[in-house]
Design an enzyme around this catalytic site. Structure first.
Site, PDB file in Angstrom:
ATOM      1  N   HIS A  14       9.308  -2.951   3.342  1.00  0.00           N
ATOM      2  CA  HIS A  14       8.904  -3.122   1.940  1.00  0.00           C
ATOM      3  C   HIS A  14      10.124  -3.405   1.060  1.00  0.00           C
ATOM      4  O   HIS A  14      10.095  -4.277   0.186  1.00  0.00           O
ATOM      5  CB  HIS A  14       8.227  -1.849   1.412  1.00  0.00           C
ATOM      6  CG  HIS A  14       6.943  -1.507   2.079  1.00  0.00           C
ATOM      7  ND1 HIS A  14       6.793  -0.387   2.858  1.00  0.00           N
ATOM      8  CD2 HIS A  14       5.738  -2.117   2.080  1.00  0.00           C
ATOM      9  CE1 HIS A  14       5.553  -0.313   3.314  1.00  0.00           C
ATOM     10  NE2 HIS A  14       4.885  -1.355   2.854  1.00  0.00           N
ATOM     11  N   HIS A  37       9.087   1.680   3.416  1.00  0.00           N
ATOM     12  CA  HIS A  37      10.125   1.699   4.450  1.00  0.00           C
ATOM     13  C   HIS A  37      10.991   0.466   4.211  1.00  0.00           C
ATOM     14  O   HIS A  37      10.761  -0.293   3.251  1.00  0.00           O
ATOM     15  CB  HIS A  37       9.497   1.710   5.847  1.00  0.00           C
ATOM     16  CG  HIS A  37       8.447   0.647   6.068  1.00  0.00           C
ATOM     17  ND1 HIS A  37       8.742  -0.698   6.071  1.00  0.00           N
ATOM     18  CD2 HIS A  37       7.104   0.728   6.261  1.00  0.00           C
ATOM     19  CE1 HIS A  37       7.646  -1.388   6.288  1.00  0.00           C
ATOM     20  NE2 HIS A  37       6.629  -0.554   6.391  1.00  0.00           N
ATOM     21  N   ASP A  66       2.774  -9.023   9.228  1.00  0.00           N
ATOM     22  CA  ASP A  66       1.328  -9.267   9.178  1.00  0.00           C
ATOM     23  C   ASP A  66       1.114 -10.779   9.115  1.00  0.00           C
ATOM     24  O   ASP A  66       0.734 -11.332   8.076  1.00  0.00           O
ATOM     25  CB  ASP A  66       0.730  -8.567   7.951  1.00  0.00           C
ATOM     26  CG  ASP A  66       0.947  -7.060   8.016  1.00  0.00           C
ATOM     27  OD1 ASP A  66       0.155  -6.383   8.669  1.00  0.00           O
ATOM     28  OD2 ASP A  66       1.948  -6.572   7.444  1.00  0.00           O
ATOM     29  N   MET A  99       0.835  -1.203   0.000  1.00  0.00           N
ATOM     30  CA  MET A  99       0.000   0.000   0.000  1.00  0.00           C
ATOM     31  C   MET A  99       0.872   1.257   0.000  1.00  0.00           C
ATOM     32  O   MET A  99       0.389   2.354   0.299  1.00  0.00           O
ATOM     33  CB  MET A  99      -0.946  -0.004   1.201  1.00  0.00           C
ATOM     34  CG  MET A  99      -1.903  -1.208   1.152  1.00  0.00           C
ATOM     35  SD  MET A  99      -3.418  -0.985   2.089  1.00  0.00           S
ATOM     36  CE  MET A  99      -2.781  -0.721   3.716  1.00  0.00           C
ATOM     37  N   SER A 130       6.508   0.203  10.069  1.00  0.00           N
ATOM     38  CA  SER A 130       5.145   0.275   9.557  1.00  0.00           C
ATOM     39  C   SER A 130       4.959   1.639   8.909  1.00  0.00           C
ATOM     40  O   SER A 130       5.512   2.645   9.390  1.00  0.00           O
ATOM     41  CB  SER A 130       4.146   0.118  10.715  1.00  0.00           C
ATOM     42  OG  SER A 130       2.867   0.589  10.314  1.00  0.00           O
ATOM     43  N   SER A 131       4.167   1.670   7.851  1.00  0.00           N
ATOM     44  CA  SER A 131       3.887   2.955   7.194  1.00  0.00           C
ATOM     45  C   SER A 131       3.179   3.892   8.163  1.00  0.00           C
ATOM     46  O   SER A 131       3.240   5.121   8.007  1.00  0.00           O
ATOM     47  CB  SER A 131       3.012   2.735   5.965  1.00  0.00           C
ATOM     48  OG  SER A 131       3.657   1.849   5.069  1.00  0.00           O
ATOM     49  N   GLN A 166     -10.213  -2.761   2.537  1.00  0.00           N
ATOM     50  CA  GLN A 166      -9.692  -3.432   3.727  1.00  0.00           C
ATOM     51  C   GLN A 166      -9.604  -2.510   4.947  1.00  0.00           C
ATOM     52  O   GLN A 166      -9.202  -2.950   6.016  1.00  0.00           O
ATOM     53  CB  GLN A 166      -8.331  -4.072   3.444  1.00  0.00           C
ATOM     54  CG  GLN A 166      -7.172  -3.112   3.324  1.00  0.00           C
ATOM     55  CD  GLN A 166      -5.914  -3.822   2.857  1.00  0.00           C
ATOM     56  OE1 GLN A 166      -5.803  -4.289   1.725  1.00  0.00           O
ATOM     57  NE2 GLN A 166      -4.947  -3.951   3.763  1.00  0.00           N
ATOM     58  N   GLN A 196      -2.279 -12.185   8.069  1.00  0.00           N
ATOM     59  CA  GLN A 196      -2.513 -11.900   6.641  1.00  0.00           C
ATOM     60  C   GLN A 196      -1.764 -12.903   5.762  1.00  0.00           C
ATOM     61  O   GLN A 196      -2.325 -13.422   4.785  1.00  0.00           O
ATOM     62  CB  GLN A 196      -2.054 -10.482   6.335  1.00  0.00           C
ATOM     63  CG  GLN A 196      -2.017 -10.150   4.857  1.00  0.00           C
ATOM     64  CD  GLN A 196      -1.694  -8.689   4.628  1.00  0.00           C
ATOM     65  OE1 GLN A 196      -2.560  -7.824   4.765  1.00  0.00           O
ATOM     66  NE2 GLN A 196      -0.453  -8.389   4.279  1.00  0.00           N
TER      67      GLN A 196
HETATM   68  P1  AMP Z   1       1.600  -2.766   3.514  1.00  0.00           P
HETATM   69  O1  AMP Z   1       2.086  -1.761   2.535  1.00  0.00           O
HETATM   70  O2  AMP Z   1       1.654  -2.309   4.938  1.00  0.00           O
HETATM   71  O3  AMP Z   1       0.275  -3.377   3.122  1.00  0.00           O
HETATM   72  O4  AMP Z   1       2.649  -3.956   3.471  1.00  0.00           O
HETATM   73  C1  AMP Z   1       3.024  -4.575   2.261  1.00  0.00           C
HETATM   74  C2  AMP Z   1       3.816  -5.804   2.572  1.00  0.00           C
HETATM   75  O5  AMP Z   1       4.969  -5.442   3.328  1.00  0.00           O
HETATM   76  C3  AMP Z   1       3.037  -6.823   3.417  1.00  0.00           C
HETATM   77  O6  AMP Z   1       3.347  -8.137   2.966  1.00  0.00           O
HETATM   78  C4  AMP Z   1       3.571  -6.577   4.796  1.00  0.00           C
HETATM   79  O7  AMP Z   1       3.503  -7.723   5.635  1.00  0.00           O
HETATM   80  C5  AMP Z   1       5.016  -6.236   4.496  1.00  0.00           C
HETATM   81  N1  AMP Z   1       5.595  -5.488   5.605  1.00  0.00           N
HETATM   82  C6  AMP Z   1       5.063  -4.407   6.235  1.00  0.00           C
HETATM   83  N2  AMP Z   1       5.865  -4.019   7.250  1.00  0.00           N
HETATM   84  C7  AMP Z   1       6.909  -4.879   7.271  1.00  0.00           C
HETATM   85  C8  AMP Z   1       8.071  -5.022   8.088  1.00  0.00           C
HETATM   86  N3  AMP Z   1       8.332  -4.195   9.108  1.00  0.00           N
HETATM   87  N4  AMP Z   1       8.933  -6.044   7.812  1.00  0.00           N
HETATM   88  C9  AMP Z   1       8.687  -6.901   6.791  1.00  0.00           C
HETATM   89  N5  AMP Z   1       7.609  -6.811   5.983  1.00  0.00           N
HETATM   90  C10 AMP Z   1       6.739  -5.826   6.214  1.00  0.00           C
END
Ligand code: AMP
Length: 284
Positions: A37, A34, A151, A30, A186-187, A61, A154
């Site tokens: 990602h 960071h 996650d 999304m 986390s974003s 979501q 998820q």
């Molecule tokens: P998001 O943009 O938050 O939906 O995350 C996209 C992907 O990045 C998902 O598969 C998350 O589980 C993964 N992700 C988010 N934060 C982290 C993190 N700190 N370490 C590893 N993977 C992450």
């Protein structure tokens, strides 16, 4: 790196890669990138010859409109970061491209979605996740898709969906990337003020306390949950849940044995944060 807005553009890019014999890796996101990602993108680049990253803030979501409205968006910076990681296609569609007028189909995984995040955020959250991930899988048709352990539920839900719907992709789950002080990246962390940034360490402290409790020999999940929650409250954060469950089924295990997931969620100031750790619990 190509920035694709339409499904046709993505398909053309993937077809070209396949014609030259490359395997296709896919990282759904999304945005607001960071190091977590970027680690998924790097891993995808190691494992596959062609990497597609999607950047789509999926409205279905979000269970809170305020969270959707406040979700950080900076596509230009994200595009620079993805290009630096060697990503081949950044798919950043409009909502209408993914959810066409009259869209009437959803994908739902039962059971695994009833607990933890599903219980806290409502059934719609994971329905939104699995529906969009299924759509994205159909668009990109990857050989391997990469998800973060951050996650954990998820990742399990997506693996179950892929298995049940015979999706011809392997799902790889990659380790959680943390800040130097242990906060899971986390974003949403950018929305933490200075005091809340300190209090956010309560999640990591709760997980560490739960782990220490198991290491000391405790095998009653309720006692481990109490120890974890107490450590969080000592840092001024009340957990929404801190749960000790099977890392495979997310169901209860008592006494604790095998692969155990300790998962936590808490509101810290304006932000809802989650984190988890997997423990290998010996029977001795
Ligand atoms: P998001 O943009 O938050 O939906 O995350 C996209 C992907 O990045 C998902 O598969 C998350 O589980 C993964 N992700 C988010 N934060 C982290 C993190 N700190 N370490 C590893 N993977 C992450």
């Amino acid at each position: 790196m190509k920035i694709a807005r339409t499904i046709n553009e993505v398909r053309a890019g993937v077809a070209g890669a396949r014609a030259s014999g490359k395997t296709v890796g896919f990282v759904p996101t999304m945005g607001a990138f960071h190091a977590g990602h970027l680690s998924l993108m790097r891993r995808a680049g190691e494992a596959c010859g062609f990497v597609v990253v999607s950047l789509f803030v999926n409205p279905t979501q979000f269970n809170e409109q305020s969270d959707l409205a406040a979700y950080p968006r900076h596509e230009a910076l994200d595009a620079k970061m993805a290009a630096a990681e060697g990503v081949d296609v950044l798919f950043a569609p409009e909502v209408r491209e993914i959810y066409p007028e009259g869209d009437a189909t959803t994908v739902e995984v039962r059971g695994l979605t009833d607990v933890l995040e599903g219980a806290s955020r409502g059934a719609g959250h994971f329905r939104g996740v699995t529906t969009v991930v299924c759509k994205l899988f159909n668009i990109v048709q990857p050989d391997v898709a990469f998800f973060g352990q951050k996650d954990a539920q998820q990742a399990l839900v997506v693996q179950r969906m892929a298995r049940d719907l015979h999706v011809p992709a392997r799902i790889e789950v990659c380790p959680t990337v943390r800040e130097a002080d242990g906060l899971a990246m986390s974003s949403r962390n950018v929305r933490l003020g200075a005091d809340d940034r300190v209090r956010a360490l309560a999640l990591r402290a709760g997980l560490a306390a739960a782990e220490a409790c198991v290491e000391a020999g405790e095998r009653d999940p309720a006692a481990v949950e109490r120890a974890g929650a107490a450590a969080m409250r000592a840092r001024g954060v009340d957990p929404e849940y801190l749960a000790v469950v099977s890392a495979e089924s997310l169901g209860p295990i008592r006494p604790l044995a095998g692969r155990v997931l300790v998962a936590v969620a808490a509101r810290v100031g304006p932000v809802r944060l989650i984190d988890n750790v997997i423990l290998d619990v010996s029977n001795s």
